[in-house]
Write an enzyme that holds these catalytic residues in place. Structure first.
Site, PDB file in Angstrom:
ATOM      1  N   GLU A   9     -16.755  -9.361 -40.189  1.00 22.60           N
ATOM      2  CA  GLU A   9     -17.126 -10.791 -40.265  1.00 22.60           C
ATOM      3  C   GLU A   9     -18.641 -10.955 -40.352  1.00 22.60           C
ATOM      4  OE1 GLU A   9     -14.745 -12.630 -40.854  1.00 22.60           O
ATOM      5  OE2 GLU A   9     -12.988 -11.969 -39.752  1.00 22.60           O
TER       6      GLU A   9
HETATM    7  C1  LIG Z   1     -11.787  -1.952 -39.547  1.00 23.15           C
HETATM    8  C2  LIG Z   1     -12.429  -2.777 -40.617  1.00 23.15           C
HETATM    9  C3  LIG Z   1     -11.731  -3.854 -41.145  1.00 23.15           C
HETATM   10  C4  LIG Z   1     -12.310  -4.598 -42.182  1.00 23.15           C
HETATM   11  N1  LIG Z   1     -11.581  -5.611 -42.765  1.00 23.15           N
HETATM   12  C5  LIG Z   1     -12.065  -6.198 -43.901  1.00 23.15           C
HETATM   13  C6  LIG Z   1     -11.238  -7.103 -44.656  1.00 23.15           C
HETATM   14  O1  LIG Z   1     -10.099  -7.415 -44.282  1.00 23.15           O
HETATM   15  N2  LIG Z   1     -11.751  -7.606 -45.802  1.00 23.15           N
HETATM   16  C7  LIG Z   1     -12.997  -7.299 -46.252  1.00 23.15           C
HETATM   17  O2  LIG Z   1     -13.383  -7.798 -47.310  1.00 23.15           O
HETATM   18  N3  LIG Z   1     -13.807  -6.464 -45.548  1.00 23.15           N
HETATM   19  C8  LIG Z   1     -13.369  -5.900 -44.396  1.00 23.15           C
HETATM   20  N4  LIG Z   1     -14.158  -5.018 -43.691  1.00 23.15           N
HETATM   21  C9  LIG Z   1     -15.496  -4.709 -44.192  1.00 23.15           C
HETATM   22  C10 LIG Z   1     -16.598  -5.245 -43.303  1.00 23.15           C
HETATM   23  O3  LIG Z   1     -16.691  -6.621 -43.425  1.00 23.15           O
HETATM   24  C11 LIG Z   1     -17.888  -4.500 -43.703  1.00 23.15           C
HETATM   25  O4  LIG Z   1     -17.751  -3.188 -43.217  1.00 23.15           O
HETATM   26  C12 LIG Z   1     -19.138  -5.154 -43.164  1.00 23.15           C
HETATM   27  O5  LIG Z   1     -19.372  -6.371 -43.806  1.00 23.15           O
HETATM   28  C13 LIG Z   1     -20.392  -4.267 -43.323  1.00 23.15           C
HETATM   29  O6  LIG Z   1     -20.498  -3.760 -44.609  1.00 23.15           O
HETATM   30  P1  LIG Z   1     -20.738  -2.190 -44.819  1.00 23.15           P
HETATM   31  O7  LIG Z   1     -19.680  -1.487 -44.055  1.00 23.15           O
HETATM   32  O8  LIG Z   1     -20.837  -1.926 -46.260  1.00 23.15           O
HETATM   33  O9  LIG Z   1     -22.113  -1.906 -44.111  1.00 23.15           O
HETATM   34  P2  LIG Z   1     -23.562  -2.044 -44.775  1.00 23.15           P
HETATM   35  O10 LIG Z   1     -23.695  -3.384 -45.408  1.00 23.15           O
HETATM   36  O11 LIG Z   1     -23.842  -0.848 -45.603  1.00 23.15           O
HETATM   37  O12 LIG Z   1     -24.484  -2.007 -43.490  1.00 23.15           O
HETATM   38  C14 LIG Z   1     -24.953  -0.808 -42.865  1.00 23.15           C
HETATM   39  C15 LIG Z   1     -25.987  -1.211 -41.806  1.00 23.15           C
HETATM   40  O13 LIG Z   1     -27.115  -1.839 -42.458  1.00 23.15           O
HETATM   41  C16 LIG Z   1     -27.319  -3.129 -41.918  1.00 23.15           C
HETATM   42  N5  LIG Z   1     -27.762  -4.041 -42.967  1.00 23.15           N
HETATM   43  C17 LIG Z   1     -27.219  -4.255 -44.181  1.00 23.15           C
HETATM   44  N6  LIG Z   1     -27.893  -5.192 -44.851  1.00 23.15           N
HETATM   45  C18 LIG Z   1     -28.897  -5.598 -44.047  1.00 23.15           C
HETATM   46  C19 LIG Z   1     -29.946  -6.541 -44.175  1.00 23.15           C
HETATM   47  N7  LIG Z   1     -30.098  -7.330 -45.238  1.00 23.15           N
HETATM   48  N8  LIG Z   1     -30.791  -6.674 -43.147  1.00 23.15           N
HETATM   49  C20 LIG Z   1     -30.662  -5.937 -42.022  1.00 23.15           C
HETATM   50  N9  LIG Z   1     -29.705  -5.036 -41.852  1.00 23.15           N
HETATM   51  C21 LIG Z   1     -28.814  -4.860 -42.845  1.00 23.15           C
HETATM   52  C22 LIG Z   1     -25.967  -3.541 -41.352  1.00 23.15           C
HETATM   53  O14 LIG Z   1     -26.092  -4.551 -40.371  1.00 23.15           O
HETATM   54  C23 LIG Z   1     -25.448  -2.214 -40.802  1.00 23.15           C
HETATM   55  O15 LIG Z   1     -26.010  -1.983 -39.543  1.00 23.15           O
HETATM   56  C24 LIG Z   1     -13.619  -4.294 -42.634  1.00 23.15           C
HETATM   57  C25 LIG Z   1     -14.322  -3.229 -42.063  1.00 23.15           C
HETATM   58  C26 LIG Z   1     -13.737  -2.463 -41.079  1.00 23.15           C
HETATM   59  C27 LIG Z   1     -14.506  -1.300 -40.524  1.00 23.15           C
END
Ligand SMILES: Cc1cc2nc3c(=O)[nH]c(=O)nc-3n(C[C@H](O)[C@H](O)[C@H](O)COP(=O)(O)OP(=O)(O)OC[C@H]3O[C@@H](n4cnc5c(N)ncnc54)[C@H](O)[C@@H]3O)c2cc1C
Length: 591
Positions: A403
């Site tokens: 979220e």
């Molecule tokens: C169990 C699980 C269920 C999920 N369910 C869904 C679902 O139903 N539908 C769906 O669409 N998604 C889902 N997700 C995805 C989830 O919303 C994403 O994992 C999340 O938004 C983070 O994206 P990422 O994993 O690519 O991390 P990244 O975006 O790669 O982030 C990695 C790190 O960098 C930081 N970061 C990234 N950008 C910035 C910035 N601009 N400034 C500062 N820090 C930053 C982040 O905060 C994090 O600490 C799910 C994930 C999990 C693990």
């Protein structure tokens, strides 16, 4: 009773009165019955199957979800005209709270009822709503929400999934890949975000999992919420009928963001349920386990932990229901104009974006703290996979990631509040400037004989003043580059978050003062919370000031931070002991 409702972020410059806010003690009979139904469902259908669910048994999870549908639990947020029960937002949040104690069932259930169902209710055409929403509300269909891709997480608009109109103009041909999709293993419907042709922004589509070319991957092996299905989904030339475009072309990013506001505010309620279970598990264990010949609940160190759990939980809950009623009031006003509950609801939720992000961040970190201390109170047994607190500890961690990560949400808290102020919703910058102009004359103290609640109100008001000074200083120093100064924004976000939570707690305790006889334990909660908050705000303010202020204005700003965060000392040890003693006596979380 007419309530004065503040706009989103306006708490920074205006104070509501206790009578303006809703508190959980005001739930009516119907709301309590709905809560009990949710509780009974967890006891009868979820907890006995938890070990099997944890094996990521897709069939079993689907069965349990269908049962929840048959009982009507999936229709709570859906208006009656679409087969639901049309409950108020406060009631929706209460149901989210109770089901939040259901470990991975809760994640599957909320993904279905929230991000899986509501985009169609909020943004669908009449035909789309009629076709899908009643079946989603009854559990006949199960839903999912597909935004994240391998290369597009926090930067959600950068996804590569693509849609092209077919030559006959009847279908969009969908190609791409989604990742981390909750309920992927068994969902019938997917709200999928993709770019049409070379569009810069996303569009949204309703995809049926049975459409040829949709391929569901195996479930991920996860740290926690092991019972919830999370998988990748591939789209290989999937023919999506043009009637399944959700909203207008290019409206998908806006839909995705609005739905995330909704998802994160409901997460704020969800974590309350999980936290209440962890606190109850903690005290029950502490009341059974003996060491050195006595119950461990008699030790000061354990009382300190139990009380700290209660304080954060009670404070978080105060803010959750405060915002929920604000949203209900706004829904009612908007509905009077547009006549559509779904559209009014998402507009109202999106309006309260600042508070939604605060509830998400504070709530998920509150639960992590409580889950961690619950393990600690259990000692070695806390590390045993037989115990609920072990599962709760692993399951809690995801809330800081999905979220919108807490990093993204912290940025949103400040950015959204400043944008709302610039739009003219409230006078943030004028008040901040006026305060700064008077910085050499500031005082933080109150008059002699000040009443208990007047003193607390002044303390919270002072915290707001130092926030305004930090926003003022950061904007003046960094100007348009402020968004690149994330460390300072984080400091300000923490100050805003802690202050909003403390204010909500203060307003609740002040209302309880008029409703209940002896509120001394609630005053203890408030006393310790404000004592802690003042210190967090002070540290965040100092970090921010030393990062943006010039040599010339640093001393005045530091003095302001000290003055505005100075509060009367108190015996926090005894206050915490009294809070813990109530919990220990009740042997369950009953605040
Ligand atoms: C169990 C699980 C269920 C999920 N369910 C869904 C679902 O139903 N539908 C769906 O669409 N998604 C889902 N997700 C995805 C989830 O919303 C994403 O994992 C999340 O938004 C983070 O994206 P990422 O994993 O690519 O991390 P990244 O975006 O790669 O982030 C990695 C790190 O960098 C930081 N970061 C990234 N950008 C910035 C910035 N601009 N400034 C500062 N820090 C930053 C982040 O905060 C994090 O600490 C799910 C994930 C999990 C693990």
């Amino acid at each position: 009773m007419e309530r004065k409702i503040l706009k989103s972020g306006e708490f920074l410059v205006n104070n509501p009165e206790p009578k303006d806010i809703f508190i959980p003690e005001e739930f009516n009979e119907e709301q309590r019955m709905i809560a009990q139904t949710c509780r009974d469902f967890l006891e009868a259908e979820v907890y006995p199957k938890m070990n099997d669910l944890e094996k990521c048994d897709r069939v079993l999870m689907k069965q349990v979800l269908k049962k929840a549908g048959e009982l009507g639990l999936m229709g709570i947020s859906v208006p009656e005209e679409f087969g639901g029960f049309g409950q108020s937002f406060v009631t929706q949040m209460l149901a989210a709270e109770i089901t939040g104690a259901g470990f991975s069932f809760s994640v599957a259930f909320m993904a279905h009822c929230g991000i899986g169902t509501l985009p169609i209710l909020y943004y669908g055409t009449k035909e789309q709503r009629d076709r899908y929403v009643p079946k989603l509300a009854s559990g006949e269909l199960l839903g999912s929400y597909c935004l994240t891709e391998p290369g597009a997480g926090s930067d959600a608009n950068s996804g590569k999934t693509n849609a092209k109109l077919s030559e006959d103009g009847k279908h969009y041909i969908l190609n791409g890949q989604k990742m981390w999709i909750t309920n992927a293993g068994f969902a019938d419907t997917q709200v999928v975000f993709a770019k049409i042709d070379n569009d810069r922004v996303l569009s949204a589509f309703i995809v049926e999992s049975g459409m040829p070319g949709v391929v569901i991957g195996p479930d991920e092996h996860k740290m926690g919420i092991k019972g919830s299905s999370t998988a990748q989904i591939y789209y290989n030339d999937v023919k999506v009928p043009v009637e399944n475009l959700l909203g207008k072309r290019g409206e998908g990013f806006r839909i995705a963001l609005s739905i995330l506001h909704m998802g994160r505010i409901k997460l704020g309620a969800n974590v309350l349920g999980a936290a209440k279970k962890a606190v109850t598990d903690s005290v029950k264990y502490a009341n059974e386990r003996k060491q050195f010949g006595v119950l461990i609940s008699t030790f000061g160190a354990i009382k300190h932990k139990l009380a700290s759990q209660v304080i954060r939980l009670f404070a978080s809950e105060s803010a959750v229901y405060r915002v929920s009623m604000d949203i209900d009031e706004m829904i009612n006003k908007l509905k009077a104009d547009c006549g559509d509950t779904g559209r009014a609801t998402i507009e109202a939720i999106s309006h309260y974006a600042v508070e939604a992000a605060i509830l998400k961040v504070y709530g998920s970190e509150m639960l992590d703290f409580i889950a961690d201390e619950a393990v600690q109170i259990h000692g070695g047994m806390g590390y045993s996979a037989e115990m609920d607190v072990e599962r709760g500890y692993r399951d809690s961690r995801i809330n800081r990631i999905f979220e919108g990560t807490n990093e993204i949400n912290r940025l949103l808290v400040v950015d959204t509040a400043m944008k709302r102020a610039l739009k003219g919703d409230f006078d943030l910058f004028g008040k901040a400037e006026a305060l700064y102009n008077e910085i050499d004359n500031i005082t933080g103290g109150g008059p002699a004989g000040e009443s208990y609640f007047a003193e607390k109100t002044r303390c919270v008001d002072n915290l707001k003043k130092i926030i305004l000074l930090c926003i003022h200083g950061a904007v003046k120093t960094f100007e348009k580059n402020l968004m690149n100064e994330q460390e300072v924004l984080n400091n300000i976000a923490d100050m805003m978050m802690e202050t909003y939570i403390s204010e909500s707690l203060l307003l609740r305790v002040a209302r309880l003062n008029d409703m209940k006889g002896d509120i001394s334990v609630y005053k203890d909660i408030l006393d310790v919370n404000i004592f802690d908050t003042a210190e967090i705000v002070r540290k965040s303010a100092l970090d921010a000031i030393y990062s943006f202020a010039s040599e010339e204005n640093t001393p005045a700003l530091i003095k302001a931070a000290d003055t505005f965060t100075r509060i009367r000392g108190l015996n926090v040890k005894n206050a915490r002991r009294r809070i813990a003693d109530k919990l220990i006596e009740d042997n369950s979380y009953r605040f």
